[in-house]
Design a protein around this motif. Structure first.
Motif, PDB file in Angstrom:
ATOM      1  N   ASP A   1      -2.489  -7.725  24.253  1.00 28.63           N
ATOM      2  CA  ASP A   1      -1.590  -8.711  24.859  1.00 28.63           C
ATOM      3  C   ASP A   1      -0.372  -7.972  25.422  1.00 28.63           C
ATOM      4  O   ASP A   1       0.334  -7.277  24.685  1.00 28.63           O
ATOM      5  CB  ASP A   1      -1.143  -9.729  23.809  1.00 28.63           C
ATOM      6  CG  ASP A   1      -0.438 -10.933  24.417  1.00 28.63           C
ATOM      7  OD1 ASP A   1       0.304 -10.752  25.400  1.00 28.63           O
ATOM      8  OD2 ASP A   1      -0.622 -12.044  23.907  1.00 28.63           O
ATOM      9  N   PRO A   2      -0.091  -8.091  26.724  1.00 29.82           N
ATOM     10  CA  PRO A   2       1.046  -7.365  27.308  1.00 29.82           C
ATOM     11  C   PRO A   2       2.397  -7.794  26.741  1.00 29.82           C
ATOM     12  O   PRO A   2       3.394  -7.109  26.933  1.00 29.82           O
ATOM     13  CB  PRO A   2       0.940  -7.702  28.806  1.00 29.82           C
ATOM     14  CG  PRO A   2       0.142  -8.974  28.859  1.00 29.82           C
ATOM     15  CD  PRO A   2      -0.817  -8.893  27.720  1.00 29.82           C
ATOM     16  N   ARG A   3       2.431  -8.911  26.008  1.00 30.83           N
ATOM     17  CA  ARG A   3       3.697  -9.388  25.447  1.00 30.83           C
ATOM     18  C   ARG A   3       4.001  -8.766  24.090  1.00 30.83           C
ATOM     19  O   ARG A   3       5.071  -9.013  23.530  1.00 30.83           O
ATOM     20  CB  ARG A   3       3.657 -10.911  25.286  1.00 30.83           C
ATOM     21  CG  ARG A   3       3.485 -11.686  26.592  1.00 30.83           C
ATOM     22  CD  ARG A   3       3.310 -13.153  26.311  1.00 30.83           C
ATOM     23  NE  ARG A   3       2.141 -13.385  25.462  1.00 30.83           N
ATOM     24  CZ  ARG A   3       1.897 -14.531  24.819  1.00 30.83           C
ATOM     25  NH1 ARG A   3       2.759 -15.518  24.895  1.00 30.83           N
ATOM     26  NH2 ARG A   3       0.808 -14.675  24.084  1.00 30.83           N
ATOM     27  N   LEU A   4       3.066  -7.964  23.544  1.00 32.64           N
ATOM     28  CA  LEU A   4       3.242  -7.454  22.189  1.00 32.64           C
ATOM     29  C   LEU A   4       4.516  -6.635  22.043  1.00 32.64           C
ATOM     30  O   LEU A   4       5.341  -6.889  21.160  1.00 32.64           O
ATOM     31  CB  LEU A   4       2.026  -6.615  21.785  1.00 32.64           C
ATOM     32  CG  LEU A   4       2.146  -5.898  20.424  1.00 32.64           C
ATOM     33  CD1 LEU A   4       2.342  -6.902  19.306  1.00 32.64           C
ATOM     34  CD2 LEU A   4       0.925  -5.022  20.171  1.00 32.64           C
ATOM     35  N   LEU A   5       4.707  -5.649  22.909  1.00 27.95           N
ATOM     36  CA  LEU A   5       5.884  -4.783  22.783  1.00 27.95           C
ATOM     37  C   LEU A   5       7.170  -5.579  22.993  1.00 27.95           C
ATOM     38  O   LEU A   5       8.150  -5.398  22.262  1.00 27.95           O
ATOM     39  CB  LEU A   5       5.797  -3.627  23.771  1.00 27.95           C
ATOM     40  CG  LEU A   5       4.752  -2.556  23.451  1.00 27.95           C
ATOM     41  CD1 LEU A   5       4.739  -1.492  24.546  1.00 27.95           C
ATOM     42  CD2 LEU A   5       5.030  -1.912  22.098  1.00 27.95           C
ATOM     43  N   ASP A   6       7.171  -6.456  23.998  1.00 33.29           N
ATOM     44  CA  ASP A   6       8.369  -7.263  24.233  1.00 33.29           C
ATOM     45  C   ASP A   6       8.662  -8.156  23.031  1.00 33.29           C
ATOM     46  O   ASP A   6       9.823  -8.342  22.645  1.00 33.29           O
ATOM     47  CB  ASP A   6       8.183  -8.134  25.481  1.00 33.29           C
ATOM     48  CG  ASP A   6       8.371  -7.331  26.764  1.00 33.29           C
ATOM     49  OD1 ASP A   6       8.967  -6.253  26.696  1.00 33.29           O
ATOM     50  OD2 ASP A   6       7.903  -7.796  27.818  1.00 33.29           O
ATOM     51  N   ALA A   7       7.607  -8.729  22.432  1.00 34.73           N
ATOM     52  CA  ALA A   7       7.804  -9.606  21.278  1.00 34.73           C
ATOM     53  C   ALA A   7       8.432  -8.844  20.121  1.00 34.73           C
ATOM     54  O   ALA A   7       9.359  -9.329  19.464  1.00 34.73           O
ATOM     55  CB  ALA A   7       6.472 -10.219  20.853  1.00 34.73           C
ATOM     56  N   VAL A   8       7.949  -7.629  19.868  1.00 36.54           N
ATOM     57  CA  VAL A   8       8.490  -6.825  18.770  1.00 36.54           C
ATOM     58  C   VAL A   8       9.920  -6.399  19.063  1.00 36.54           C
ATOM     59  O   VAL A   8      10.812  -6.495  18.211  1.00 36.54           O
ATOM     60  CB  VAL A   8       7.593  -5.606  18.505  1.00 36.54           C
ATOM     61  CG1 VAL A   8       8.249  -4.666  17.498  1.00 36.54           C
ATOM     62  CG2 VAL A   8       6.226  -6.049  18.005  1.00 36.54           C
ATOM     63  N   ARG A   9      10.153  -5.928  20.287  1.00 36.97           N
ATOM     64  CA  ARG A   9      11.511  -5.453  20.628  1.00 36.97           C
ATOM     65  C   ARG A   9      12.515  -6.595  20.682  1.00 36.97           C
ATOM     66  O   ARG A   9      13.644  -6.473  20.219  1.00 36.97           O
ATOM     67  CB  ARG A   9      11.474  -4.720  21.973  1.00 36.97           C
ATOM     68  CG  ARG A   9      10.800  -3.366  21.927  1.00 36.97           C
ATOM     69  CD  ARG A   9      11.043  -2.613  23.222  1.00 36.97           C
ATOM     70  NE  ARG A   9      10.471  -3.305  24.352  1.00 36.97           N
ATOM     71  CZ  ARG A   9       9.422  -2.888  25.045  1.00 36.97           C
ATOM     72  NH1 ARG A   9       8.815  -1.765  24.685  1.00 36.97           N
ATOM     73  NH2 ARG A   9       8.966  -3.560  26.080  1.00 36.97           N
ATOM     74  N   ASP A  10      12.084  -7.723  21.266  1.00 39.81           N
ATOM     75  CA  ASP A  10      13.022  -8.827  21.468  1.00 39.81           C
ATOM     76  C   ASP A  10      13.273  -9.636  20.205  1.00 39.81           C
ATOM     77  O   ASP A  10      14.293 -10.306  20.084  1.00 39.81           O
ATOM     78  CB  ASP A  10      12.509  -9.771  22.561  1.00 39.81           C
ATOM     79  CG  ASP A  10      12.474  -9.114  23.927  1.00 39.81           C
ATOM     80  OD1 ASP A  10      13.078  -8.034  24.074  1.00 39.81           O
ATOM     81  OD2 ASP A  10      11.841  -9.676  24.833  1.00 39.81           O
ATOM     82  N   THR A  11      12.336  -9.586  19.280  1.00 46.89           N
ATOM     83  CA  THR A  11      12.479 -10.383  18.061  1.00 46.89           C
ATOM     84  C   THR A  11      13.708  -9.980  17.268  1.00 46.89           C
ATOM     85  O   THR A  11      14.441 -10.834  16.761  1.00 46.89           O
ATOM     86  CB  THR A  11      11.218 -10.251  17.185  1.00 46.89           C
ATOM     87  OG1 THR A  11      10.155 -10.952  17.830  1.00 46.89           O
ATOM     88  CG2 THR A  11      11.442 -10.851  15.818  1.00 46.89           C
ATOM     89  N   ALA A  12      13.970  -8.676  17.179  1.00 48.89           N
ATOM     90  CA  ALA A  12      15.081  -8.212  16.342  1.00 48.89           C
ATOM     91  C   ALA A  12      16.415  -8.838  16.725  1.00 48.89           C
ATOM     92  O   ALA A  12      17.071  -9.441  15.891  1.00 48.89           O
ATOM     93  CB  ALA A  12      15.155  -6.686  16.365  1.00 48.89           C
ATOM     94  N   PRO A  13      16.854  -8.757  17.988  1.00 50.18           N
ATOM     95  CA  PRO A  13      18.154  -9.347  18.299  1.00 50.18           C
ATOM     96  C   PRO A  13      18.135 -10.850  18.471  1.00 50.18           C
ATOM     97  O   PRO A  13      19.166 -11.479  18.424  1.00 50.18           O
ATOM     98  CB  PRO A  13      18.540  -8.675  19.618  1.00 50.18           C
ATOM     99  CG  PRO A  13      17.233  -8.331  20.246  1.00 50.18           C
ATOM    100  CD  PRO A  13      16.317  -7.986  19.113  1.00 50.18           C
ATOM    101  N   ILE A  14      16.936 -11.449  18.644  1.00 47.33           N
ATOM    102  CA  ILE A  14      16.889 -12.863  18.973  1.00 47.33           C
ATOM    103  C   ILE A  14      16.766 -13.737  17.746  1.00 47.33           C
ATOM    104  O   ILE A  14      17.492 -14.695  17.560  1.00 47.33           O
ATOM    105  CB  ILE A  14      15.725 -13.145  19.947  1.00 47.33           C
ATOM    106  CG1 ILE A  14      16.066 -12.558  21.309  1.00 47.33           C
ATOM    107  CG2 ILE A  14      15.463 -14.634  20.089  1.00 47.33           C
ATOM    108  CD1 ILE A  14      14.939 -12.634  22.291  1.00 47.33           C
TER     109      ILE A  14
END
Length: 428
Positions: free
Chosen positions: A104-117
């Motif tokens: 899923d191309p959203r995997l890296l964004d999900a992991v990176r964005d989850t921390a600050p969000i």
């Protein structure tokens, strides 16, 4: 250079290697610090502080809301791999994001964005460091007492949903979880307090399995004169975004633990913890003990009276049916005669507005009745939406998270907007 996001991987099956390779790829901005074979190992690694994000399989044995809450309490956010699995069930567990799998191309964004969000404990620890830092913001938050007559008019529902809206939860969080972009409203620290000495239920309403009496514990510390902002924050866990909850007494018989003086001290400290403190109050405001005893006696309604006295605004909730309107009219009269000074700032809410109970154009009918019999000039109405609210109770979530398009959610959002305009909270 931004440090890499540390990840705990608890993925079952052959895709586990693909997930580790994807997260460890050069330039990914993430690094896998532990590959966990089961939930117990994952919880232990999170408790040791070895990862800020956990990537888990939907089918991980033992994964439930309690497990996700324990990960949050350890400062670890959760991204779940669903493949073709039940996305809504995973979101109901409290995970921050759901993606299909390692491809899923959203995997890296999900992991990176989850921390600050969506970082419940990181947010919590940040708040605690702010409270202890001499250079941190000095808050002077506002207190909102949610009160109403007997008969279950919806005091707790109103308190929960109002707190969620003031905290900025809602559709923005869903856009983040789905990987969508767009403007995200700023979240504000909000403390939700269960001060109902007759039927405390916020813990059950929000799906908190650890039903510890947070308010009673805070009252005990306050009674010793030792309560500070950091201690109060630690007693009030973060349940979503920047929304904390101070749960109520586990048994109604424990009401003597919530003395008026102790609750007053707790709410005074709460102003330094959150921009908004929303208090779910009990329905009764009589002080009959003053008539029955020659000496000082404990007051069962003392917690409610302390909340009303401390409040910058009182939200008075009534049910939008003939019986509820009659009780609301009398409750407004009772509020004017309580034995403590109460702010004149009042917001009257008619809850569960529906034509089946009061006929065509129900909002107008209820508004006309309250204007005639209680002099209510401005009435906030919340439409009835039993299906959405039942889903929230089942999932232990708020309307903003579970059913953001609900008509009831829109009513509570309008109420929060009115409070922001009428009683401005300082910006930290």
């Amino acid at each position: 250079m931004t440090p890499a996001v540390t990840v705990l991987c608890a993925v079952q099956g052959p895709t586990e290697t693909d997930v580790v390779l994807a997260l460890g790829a050069p330039g990914a901005g993430t690094t896998v610090t532990r590959r966990c074979g089961d939930l117990a190992e994952l919880l232990a690694a999170a408790a040791a502080g070895t990862g800020t994000v956990a990537v888990v399989s939907a089918e991980l044995s033992g994964l439930d809301r309690d497990a996700v809450a324990r990960l949050h309490a350890a400062g670890t956010r959760v991204v779940a791999l669903a493949d073709d699995g039940p996305v809504e069930r995973l979101l109901a567990l409290g995970v921050e994001a759901v993606v299909a799998g390692p491809d899923d191309p959203r995997l890296l964004d999900a992991v990176r964005d989850t921390a600050p969000i969506r970082d419940p404990l990181a947010t919590a620890e940040h708040d605690l460091s702010e409270l202890t830092s001499p250079s941190g913001p000095v808050r002077d938050g506002r207190v909102v007492a949610v009160w109403g007559p007997v008969g279950a008019p919806g005091r707790t529902t109103t308190a929960v949903e109002l707190a969620a809206e003031l905290a900025g939860l809602g559709s923005a969080g869903r856009r983040r979880r789905r990987g969508e972009r767009g403007h995200v409203p700023a979240e504000q620290p909000v403390l939700l307090v269960d001060a109902d000495t007759y039927g405390a239920c916020l813990a059950a309403r929000l799906g908190l399995l650890d039903d510890a009496p947070g308010l009673a514990a805070a009252a005990r510390v306050a009674g010793r004169g030792d309560l500070d902002a950091v201690t109060l924050a630690r007693l009030a866990p973060v349940v979503a975004g920047r929304l904390r909850v101070l749960t109520g007494i586990t048994r109604a018989a424990r009401w003597p633990e919530l003395s008026a003086g102790a609750v007053e001290a707790v709410l005074a400290t709460a102003r330094r913890v959150a921009d908004w403190t929303v208090v779910d109050c009990g329905p009764l405001v009589e002080a009959d003990e003053l008539l029955m005893y020659d000496t000082h006696a404990p007051q069962r309604n003392g917690a409610t009276l302390a909340a009303l006295q401390a409040a910058d605004v009182v939200v008075v909730v009534g049910a939008a049916d003939p019986i509820g309107v009659q009780r609301l009219v009398r409750a407004l009269e009772d509020l004017a005669d309580v034995p403590v000074p109460v702010t004149p700032e009042r917001v009257v809410v008619a809850n569960r507005v529906r034509s089946s109970a009061v006929g065509p154009d129900p909002a107008r009918a209820v508004g006309d009745a309250l204007a005639r019999y209680a002099g209510v000039e401005v009435l906030h109405t919340v439409p009835d939406d039993p299906a959405a609210l039942d889903a929230c109770v089942l999932a232990g979530r708020t309307l903003a998270e579970q059913a953001p398009a609900s008509a009831a959610r829109a009513g509570f959002a309008g109420l929060a907007a009115s409070l922001r305009s009428a009683v401005a909270a300082p910006v930290a």
